[in-house]
Structure formats: C-alpha cells, structure tokens
Design a protein around this motif. Structure first.
Motif, short mmCIF file in Angstrom:
data_model
loop_
_atom_site.label_atom_id
_atom_site.label_comp_id
_atom_site.label_asym_id
_atom_site.label_seq_id
_atom_site.Cartn_x
_atom_site.Cartn_y
_atom_site.Cartn_z
N ALA A 118 0.77 -1.44 0.04
CA ALA A 118 -0.20 -0.31 -0.14
C ALA A 118 0.79 1.27 -0.03
O ALA A 118 0.65 2.15 -0.75
CB ALA A 118 -0.70 0.33 1.08
N ALA A 122 1.25 4.46 -2.80
CA ALA A 122 0.70 5.68 -2.42
C ALA A 122 1.72 6.55 -3.52
O ALA A 122 1.75 7.50 -4.33
CB ALA A 122 0.93 5.47 -0.94
N VAL A 126 -2.63 6.50 -5.78
CA VAL A 126 -3.74 5.12 -5.13
C VAL A 126 -3.11 4.95 -3.67
O VAL A 126 -2.32 4.28 -3.28
CB VAL A 126 -3.47 3.86 -5.94
CG1 VAL A 126 -4.07 2.84 -5.23
CG2 VAL A 126 -3.44 3.86 -7.25
N HIS A 127 -4.58 4.93 -3.09
CA HIS A 127 -4.19 5.25 -1.38
C HIS A 127 -5.26 3.67 -1.18
O HIS A 127 -6.59 4.02 -0.83
CB HIS A 127 -4.68 6.62 -0.81
CG HIS A 127 -3.94 7.27 -1.02
ND1 HIS A 127 -2.76 7.91 -0.58
CD2 HIS A 127 -3.87 8.59 -2.60
CE1 HIS A 127 -2.07 8.47 -0.69
NE2 HIS A 127 -3.17 8.76 -1.33
N ALA A 128 -4.72 2.80 -1.20
CA ALA A 128 -5.16 0.96 -0.66
C ALA A 128 -5.07 1.47 0.96
O ALA A 128 -4.06 2.11 1.67
CB ALA A 128 -5.00 0.47 -1.54
N LEU A 129 -6.18 0.21 1.55
CA LEU A 129 -6.12 -0.01 2.86
C LEU A 129 -6.09 -1.57 3.34
O LEU A 129 -7.29 -2.38 2.22
CB LEU A 129 -7.56 0.69 4.26
CG LEU A 129 -7.43 2.30 3.40
CD1 LEU A 129 -8.48 2.44 4.41
CD2 LEU A 129 -6.14 2.80 4.00
N GLU A 137 -7.61 -2.86 0.18
CA GLU A 137 -8.95 -2.40 -0.50
C GLU A 137 -9.22 -0.86 -1.10
O GLU A 137 -8.41 -0.11 -0.06
CB GLU A 137 -10.48 -2.92 0.56
CG GLU A 137 -10.33 -4.26 -0.04
CD GLU A 137 -11.87 -4.68 1.36
OE1 GLU A 137 -11.90 -3.76 1.96
OE2 GLU A 137 -11.82 -5.57 0.58
N ILE A 138 -10.13 -0.67 -1.56
CA ILE A 138 -10.23 0.51 -1.93
C ILE A 138 -11.76 1.00 -1.68
O ILE A 138 -12.52 0.21 -2.34
CB ILE A 138 -9.92 1.82 -2.79
CG1 ILE A 138 -8.34 1.79 -3.32
CG2 ILE A 138 -10.19 3.36 -3.39
CD1 ILE A 138 -6.98 2.36 -4.17
N ASP A 139 -12.11 1.24 -0.35
CA ASP A 139 -13.71 2.43 -0.68
C ASP A 139 -14.34 1.20 -0.57
O ASP A 139 -15.29 0.01 -1.02
CB ASP A 139 -14.44 3.67 -1.41
CG ASP A 139 -13.45 4.22 -1.88
OD1 ASP A 139 -13.35 4.69 -0.23
OD2 ASP A 139 -13.20 4.91 -2.67
N LEU A 143 -8.64 -5.33 -4.19
CA LEU A 143 -7.39 -4.16 -5.01
C LEU A 143 -6.34 -5.48 -5.45
O LEU A 143 -5.55 -5.76 -6.70
CB LEU A 143 -6.46 -3.08 -4.91
CG LEU A 143 -5.77 -2.57 -5.75
CD1 LEU A 143 -6.36 -2.35 -8.09
CD2 LEU A 143 -4.94 -1.13 -5.39
N LEU A 199 -8.63 2.82 -11.07
CA LEU A 199 -8.22 4.42 -10.85
C LEU A 199 -7.56 5.30 -11.28
O LEU A 199 -7.14 6.58 -10.90
CB LEU A 199 -6.98 3.49 -9.15
CG LEU A 199 -8.04 3.19 -8.44
CD1 LEU A 199 -7.37 1.78 -7.54
CD2 LEU A 199 -9.19 2.98 -7.66
#
Length: 538
Positions: A118, A122, A126-129, A137-139, A143, A199
């Motif tokens: 992640a 960035a 791209v800001h994934a959690l 994931e994103i929202d 991913l 994205l």
C-alpha cells in the motif's frame, strides 16, 4: 526512506505459464531455506490459470470442466489462502526472504506485507487500505490479495495486483465465488473489485509500477534492490502429496464423510473414511482456504489421527496441538476440533436417522450455546424454512411464502410434514426475507429450526445464520443452484428461474425426529407476506 541494510536481487520474469511461476517460487523457497539461494523479489505475469491454495480441495474450488475446455491451466500454489483466477491482467509479485526477527505471527507478517505494498502504491497516488486477513481495498473494493508460505526460517510472500480484470471468466473458473469476491453475481463483482486502470484511467507502465512497489518494500524492510539475472533452477512442480490429495477429494465414495466449518480465516473442510467396522479412522484429510505454520501441520495431524478409534480422535487432535504449537491465521485449534466433530457426527446421523453417507454429508448442522447435537436440535425445532428455488419454475406459488401442498414437488411434502407437527413454515423468497425472518424468529423465542439451502449459500451467508443465534439442521439442495449457474444476483432478488431439488427421502427421515408441537404454532413469528409485497402496499 530507511537506509538499506542489505541488497535484494530484483527481477522481472515477464509472462509465463502459471505452473512455471508457481514451481519457480516453490523451488526457490526450498533452496532458500537450505541456504542455497539469496533473497529475491520477482515480478511476473501469468497466462490464464485457476490457482488454488496449498490446503484447498481442488474440486471444491474450481470448475474443472470449464477450465479444461477453455485451456485455462489449474495450478496449486505453495502458499495458503483461497482460489483466484490469474491472467496477464494481473501483476504477480513474489518476495522470498529470511523471516525478520521483528515480524511476529502470520497475521502480522501479512499485514506488514500488505501495508508495504500500500505504501508503494501511494507513490502512484493510489491509497489502498489493508483488509484482514490478506487483502488491499479501496472504499471496500478489492485491489490486491496476498498469500504466504513458509519453509524453516524462510518466507514466500506472494501478491496479485489487479491491473485490469476479466471478471466474467474469473466467475466462470471459480466454483464458489466467496463473499470476498462477489456478493450478488457479475455486476456486483464489478462493484467489489477495482483495478489500477479504474483508478488511474490507464494501465501504468510496468517499470513505473514495479519501482513504486519496491519503494514500499524498501521502507518496510529497510533493504535495497538491485536488478539481477538469476541462476537456472529446477522449476518443475514438486508432487509431495498434492495430486493424491486432489484425487481423494474428487473420487466418488460410498463411505467417506465430509463436513465444513466457516471461520474468520477461511472455510475448513474434513473428509473422513471410517474402517469397515466404523470404529476407527481409516483415512482422513483436512482442507481449507487458510494460512498456517508450520506448513505441513495438517498433514502431520492426518497421520496422527489415521488408525485411531473414532472415540479418541478429538482428544488426540487437542493433544497434538498442545505438543505441536501452530500459528493458525484467523482460526484456532477449537475450529479444527469442531469440523472434526461435525464429520464424526455424520456416523451418528447415519445410524440414528437411517441415512446414507451422501445424505449425512448433505446435513449442515448449526449449534447454539445450549444445543449442539443433531437429535437435540431436531427435538427443539418449531419452525421450518424452505427456499423458493426448490419449488418448480411453473408453480404460481414459487415466489410466495406459502404453499398449497398440491403434491407435485418436495417442497409441498416439506410443508405437509411441518404442518403435521404444528410447526410454523414459510418459503424464503429472497435474502432480505431470510434475514428479517431470522430476526423475528429469535425475538419470538424460537430455539431451533429445520430448513434447506445449498451448501454454497450456507458458506457464503454463514454469518447470517450464526448471528441469528439459533440452532438449525439444514438440508443441502442439489441440481441447478444459482451458484453453479452464476445467477446469484437474480437469486438474491427472488428472480432465479432454474429449479433446485430437495431429497424427499432424507427430508422424511429427518422429520421423523421432529416431535409434534402440543398446540397450534404461535402466529406472527414469520411474516405471512413476502417483504417486497409489504413494501409495495406501504
């Protein structure tokens, strides 16, 4: 950025067969554990393939006929976790390193790895959690997924990153789309997945993407990378017992007993062959879309249980884990003991209810805090729930929550058997109807119920049954279910047109053990009108 403490070789292998990539990783990990290969970061793409985790039962996860007819390779990874579809639209990444001393259990390792990826993404904006146990994931949209394998002090960390996605083929190749992949079918799968193309508006250049991921891993590990060629290694797949395990899970058997149990770490399965006298374990296999360490723990457990009296199996399993501590990601020793108990209970169900092994395997038993064994649950059952998809497509009552018992289908037989016992009975017309009905049943004090659904639905919506807090005996339905036909969205909305079937003989045998209620059933526990009709009137 941390100052690199060491340099790791980094290499881009390009596009290869998935079996070559899996075999390479397996071989390099083995040689790395022996001190014969250095640390390595490798990027690659896969030709179309269905990939299963080390511990999975292949035929329970992949549509083999579909893959065979379309030239989709089927490959078993060295790492754990669930099944996934691979193709050139995904970037594969494998990192083989010594286990850092500061990294803890498997969950800690996977979370650190995912957060490193992640951090790298960035750099591209791209800001994934991280989503436990192993996704980015994103929202709420997936991913990437990560997987882990161990050999001694060596780690193999794998990841697949969605650059673009062929979702239709993905759903066709995987036998049971899990809720992490799709909730209601193809359209919802598109809503549950997200790609870098979505994205960024374009597919990033490989060199740019790989460099960004190296940045993230550098910060996480405090290492540097150097482009390097690699020595040739034997990339053939090691057989160990993978082929034999696949055969034993797929073969037809008149005596093998199966059970499954859903955990936070994945679905656990067991297949057990009793001896001719049904007193001892002849053979036993465990499977699951799980991660664990040591990697051969399940195989060792199987060897320990083989040949034992059935009555000693659970205690022996507990003693095994007491003497052989394991790192189990998202599940515990108790979960393995539970799935073992469920399999052993199949023998009791055969004897007590007069069921064949196949019929016993079709029973899905959900215990509660006070009730666990099948006869006790049936003795307390006061409600029956039937799925609308088991009614004939021509039936005008198919999408109604009632039945007139015309005698032309097994659902009518179920209604008759329930009403003879003064049970309240309804047809579940869609998923929201099920959840609302379970809530109302719990509020009305229902302790246990009987019902039917396909095993895929039971796995996928296990939390709905579990959270309801009631014991249940559910009978598996066969034939044209929505999962096999990839029509979950229609089914959940109450619009599935194909017909599933209910085993009338098994139904009758099970219902013989449900006592008649002394009085007429309490009215109002279950809504007599489907919820969608109620909304229309409102």
């Amino acid at each position: 950025m941390n100052q690199p403490s060491s340099i790791i070789a980094s290499h881009d292998d390009g596009l290869n067969r998935a079996s070559w990539n899996a075999g390479f990783d397996r071989d390099w990990l083995t040689l790395h554990a022996c001190g014969d290969r250095p640390d390595l970061l490798r990027f690659y793409r896969n030709q179309p393939a269905a990939s299963i985790g080390r511990y999975q039962a292949l035929e329970r996860e992949i549509r083999l006929d579909y893959c065979l007819t379309r030239g989709i390779e089927v490959v078993r990874r060295a790492s754990g976790g669930g099944a996934l579809y691979l193709d050139e639209n995904q970037l594969g990444l494998s990192l083989i390193i010594r286990r850092p001393a500061q990294w803890g259990c498997l969950q800690d390792i996977l979370s650190r790895f995912c957060m490193a990826l992640a951090d790298g993404l960035a750099h591209l904006g791209v800001h994934a959690l991280f989503k436990a146990p192993n996704d980015l994931e994103i929202d709420g949209r997936k991913l990437a997924s990560a997987f882990i394998a161990t050999a001694g002090d060596s780690l193999l960390l794998q990841a697949t990153l969605l650059i673009d996605a062929d979702i239709k083929t993905m759903l066709e190749a995987l036998r049971v789309p899990t809720e992490k992949l799709t909730v209601t079918g193809l359209e919802s799968a598109r809503q549950r997945l997200i790609t870098l193309k979505d994205l960024l508006g374009k597919i990033p250049e490989d060199a740019v993407l790989q460099q960004a991921l190296r940045f993230g891993i550098t910060d996480a590990l405090g290492v540097g990378f150097a482009d390097a060629g690699m020595e040739a290694v034997d990339s053939r797949l090691h057989g160990n017992d993978d082929t034999n395990r696949e055969t034993e899970w797929s073969e037809a058997s008149d005596v093998a007993l199966e059970a499954l149990h859903k955990t936070a770490g994945g679905v656990l399965r067991v297949r057990l062959w009793p001896d001719a006298g049904q007193q001892r374990i002849d053979r036993i296999l465990f499977a699951g879309d799980v991660h664990l360490h040591p990697a051969d723990a399940l195989e060792r457990l199987e060897c320990t249980l083989a040949g034992l009296p059935l009555t000693e199996a659970e205690a022996t399993a507990r003693a095994f884990f007491a003497d052989f501590p394991c790192d189990l990601l998202g599940f515990a020793t108790e979960d393995l003991c539970r799935v073992l108990r469920l399999a052993l209970a199949k023998l009791d169900q055969q004897r007590e209810f007069g069921l064949s092994p196949a019929q016993a395997n079709s029973l899905m038993v959900l215990g509660s805090e006070t009730t666990h064994d099948t006869p006790a649950i049936l003795a307390q059952a006061t409600v029956m729930l039937m799925p609308y998809c088991a009614k004939p497509a021509w039936c005008k009552w198919r999408h109604q929550d009632d039945c007139v018992e015309c005698g032309k289908c097994e659902v009518g037989d179920a209604y008759r058997l329930a009403r003879e016992r003064n049970m309240q009975v309804t047809t579940i017309t869609h998923y929201e109807h099920l959840t609302a009905t379970l809530v109302q049943m719990k509020s009305a004090g229902v302790a246990a119920y009987v019902g039917a659904c396909c095993s895929q639905f039971f796995i996928k919506r296990h939390y709905a049954f579990r959270e309801a807090g009631m014991a249940a005996v559910l009978m598996d339905i066969s034939g044209a279910n929505c999962y096999e036909l990839k029509q979950e969205e229609a089914a959940y909305a109450g619009q599935f047109q194909a017909e599933a079937s209910l085993d009338a003989d098994m139904l009758a045998k099970v219902m013989q053990h449900v006592p008649a209620q002394p009085d007429e059933p309490t009215q109002g526990i279950i809504p007599l009108t489907p919820l969608n009709e109620t909304r229309k009137r409102a």
